[in-house]
Write a protein that holds these residues in place. Structure first.
Motif, PDB file in Angstrom:
ATOM      1  N   ARG A   1       0.790  -1.267   0.074  1.00  0.00           N
ATOM      2  CA  ARG A   1       0.055  -0.081   0.013  1.00  0.00           C
ATOM      3  C   ARG A   1       0.796   1.236   0.159  1.00  0.00           C
ATOM      4  NH1 ARG A   1      -5.198   1.317  -1.370  1.00  0.00           N
ATOM      5  NH2 ARG A   1      -5.186  -0.849  -0.640  1.00  0.00           N
ATOM      6  N   MET A   2       1.832   1.086   0.968  1.00  0.00           N
ATOM      7  CA  MET A   2       2.697   2.311   0.637  1.00  0.00           C
ATOM      8  C   MET A   2       3.538   2.585  -0.263  1.00  0.00           C
ATOM      9  SD  MET A   2       4.240   1.915   4.618  1.00  0.00           S
ATOM     10  CE  MET A   2       5.871   2.723   4.317  1.00  0.00           C
ATOM     11  N   LEU A   3       3.916   1.588  -1.156  1.00  0.00           N
ATOM     12  CA  LEU A   3       4.570   1.571  -2.291  1.00  0.00           C
ATOM     13  C   LEU A   3       3.622   2.157  -3.422  1.00  0.00           C
ATOM     14  CD1 LEU A   3       6.741  -1.611  -2.269  1.00  0.00           C
ATOM     15  CD2 LEU A   3       7.783   0.686  -2.137  1.00  0.00           C
ATOM     16  N   ALA A   4       2.448   1.878  -3.406  1.00  0.00           N
ATOM     17  CA  ALA A   4       1.644   2.313  -4.534  1.00  0.00           C
ATOM     18  C   ALA A   4       1.063   3.588  -4.248  1.00  0.00           C
ATOM     19  CB  ALA A   4       0.190   1.499  -4.175  1.00  0.00           C
ATOM     20  N   MET A   5       0.968   4.086  -3.034  1.00  0.00           N
ATOM     21  CA  MET A   5       0.821   5.270  -2.584  1.00  0.00           C
ATOM     22  C   MET A   5       2.025   6.392  -3.114  1.00  0.00           C
ATOM     23  SD  MET A   5      -1.306   5.098   0.804  1.00  0.00           S
ATOM     24  CE  MET A   5      -0.646   6.536   1.631  1.00  0.00           C
ATOM     25  N   ALA A   6       3.212   5.738  -2.985  1.00  0.00           N
ATOM     26  CA  ALA A   6       4.311   6.732  -2.991  1.00  0.00           C
ATOM     27  C   ALA A   6       4.376   6.785  -4.595  1.00  0.00           C
ATOM     28  CB  ALA A   6       5.489   5.807  -2.688  1.00  0.00           C
ATOM     29  N   VAL A   7       3.948   6.100  -5.528  1.00  0.00           N
ATOM     30  CA  VAL A   7       3.805   6.122  -7.014  1.00  0.00           C
ATOM     31  C   VAL A   7       2.919   7.172  -7.251  1.00  0.00           C
ATOM     32  CG1 VAL A   7       3.410   4.804  -9.130  1.00  0.00           C
ATOM     33  CG2 VAL A   7       4.777   3.780  -7.579  1.00  0.00           C
ATOM     34  N   GLU A   8       1.608   7.151  -6.774  1.00  0.00           N
ATOM     35  CA  GLU A   8       0.693   7.871  -6.941  1.00  0.00           C
ATOM     36  C   GLU A   8       0.817   9.367  -6.627  1.00  0.00           C
ATOM     37  OE1 GLU A   8      -1.969   7.409  -9.051  1.00  0.00           O
ATOM     38  OE2 GLU A   8      -1.393   5.391  -9.331  1.00  0.00           O
ATOM     39  N   VAL A   9       1.773   9.701  -5.642  1.00  0.00           N
ATOM     40  CA  VAL A   9       1.806  11.060  -5.235  1.00  0.00           C
ATOM     41  C   VAL A   9       2.633  12.072  -5.739  1.00  0.00           C
ATOM     42  CG1 VAL A   9       1.527  10.487  -2.609  1.00  0.00           C
ATOM     43  CG2 VAL A   9       3.546  10.479  -3.531  1.00  0.00           C
ATOM     44  N   ASP A  10       3.303  11.653  -6.762  1.00  0.00           N
ATOM     45  CA  ASP A  10       4.043  12.231  -7.690  1.00  0.00           C
ATOM     46  C   ASP A  10       3.414  12.982  -8.714  1.00  0.00           C
ATOM     47  OD1 ASP A  10       6.263  12.987  -9.823  1.00  0.00           O
ATOM     48  OD2 ASP A  10       7.578  12.169  -8.056  1.00  0.00           O
ATOM     49  N   ARG A  11       3.631  13.898  -9.336  1.00  0.00           N
ATOM     50  CA  ARG A  11       3.054  14.525 -10.738  1.00  0.00           C
ATOM     51  C   ARG A  11       3.204  13.651 -11.754  1.00  0.00           C
ATOM     52  NH1 ARG A  11      -0.386  17.732 -11.570  1.00  0.00           N
ATOM     53  NH2 ARG A  11       0.492  18.546 -13.648  1.00  0.00           N
ATOM     54  N   SER A  12       4.258  12.853 -11.672  1.00  0.00           N
ATOM     55  CA  SER A  12       4.290  11.843 -12.998  1.00  0.00           C
ATOM     56  C   SER A  12       4.678  10.594 -12.079  1.00  0.00           C
ATOM     57  CB  SER A  12       5.887  12.141 -13.449  1.00  0.00           C
ATOM     58  OG  SER A  12       6.150  11.169 -14.463  1.00  0.00           O
ATOM     59  N   PRO A  13       3.514   9.707 -12.113  1.00  0.00           N
ATOM     60  CA  PRO A  13       3.768   8.331 -11.607  1.00  0.00           C
ATOM     61  C   PRO A  13       4.739   7.391 -12.231  1.00  0.00           C
ATOM     62  CG  PRO A  13       1.559   8.827 -11.671  1.00  0.00           C
ATOM     63  CD  PRO A  13       2.076   9.935 -12.594  1.00  0.00           C
TER      64      PRO A  13
END
Length: 188
Positions: free
Chosen positions: A3-15
């Motif tokens: 879940r943390m890794l998925a959120m880390a990918v999504e929080v950036d302007r460029s996944p």
């Protein structure tokens, strides 16, 4: 963790960029996972398709003697099929056919991940855009753009599969164990 890794990918302007950075950081640890079951558990439970696709791409790139700089595409999956060696860093006390089996498993997983990111749904390509921009694209009903390297023929696939089978036959002989036959059929 997933879940943390998925959120880390999504929080950036460029996944796409964040998945690349995260994958580059995680990859050395994946190489040090001793058991196949542990590697598969990590990869199979990954929530971010972008991140899983990138990690598998790095894994196959690592196992190729000649590296390619092309972007991820169906053509690149065929390149890995032709140029990857049995993942040497994972060779332990397992039989040779099990190492080929693991390679086929990861090739199938890479293909499924790429398909989920790029081709599966009308808006799947939007996984590569930020969450805020994604809503606009969906509202506009923007279609995903295929790359030229995603346009491969059945003949290309058959030739690469035949070449791959020949390489396996040189190592394993015939007939292939049933798990290998099933994975070859699935991959094709």
């Amino acid at each position: 963790l997933q879940r943390m890794l998925a959120m880390a990918v999504e929080v950036d302007r460029s996944p796409t960029c964040s998945s690349r950075r995260i994958a580059d950081d995680i990859f050395p640890f994946i190489l040090n996972i001793p058991l196949r079951s542990q590697r598969e558990a990590l990869l199979n439970t990954m929530e971010s398709q972008l991140l899983r696709c990138r990690l598998l791409e790095l894994l196959f790139q690592h196992s190729c003697h000649v590296h390619t700089t092309s972007s991820m595409s169906l053509d690149k999956v065929l390149y890995f099929l032709s140029h990857s060696s049995v993942l040497p860093q994972f060779q332990d006390e397992t039989a040779a056919w099990q190492r080929w089996d693991e390679m086929l498993q990861y090739l199938s997983l890479l293909l499924l991940s790429y398909h989920s990111v790029k081709l599966a749904f009308p808006f799947a390509e939007h996984l590569r855009t930020s969450v805020s921009d994604r809503m606009k694209l969906i509202a506009q009903k923007a279609k995903a753009r295929l790359q030229d390297s995603d346009d491969i023929s059945q003949l290309d696939i058959q030739l690469k599969i035949n070449d791959f089978i020949s390489r396996m036959q040189m190592t394993l002989g015939e007939p292939f164990p049933p798990p290998i036959q099933e994975k070859l059929f699935m991959l094709q």
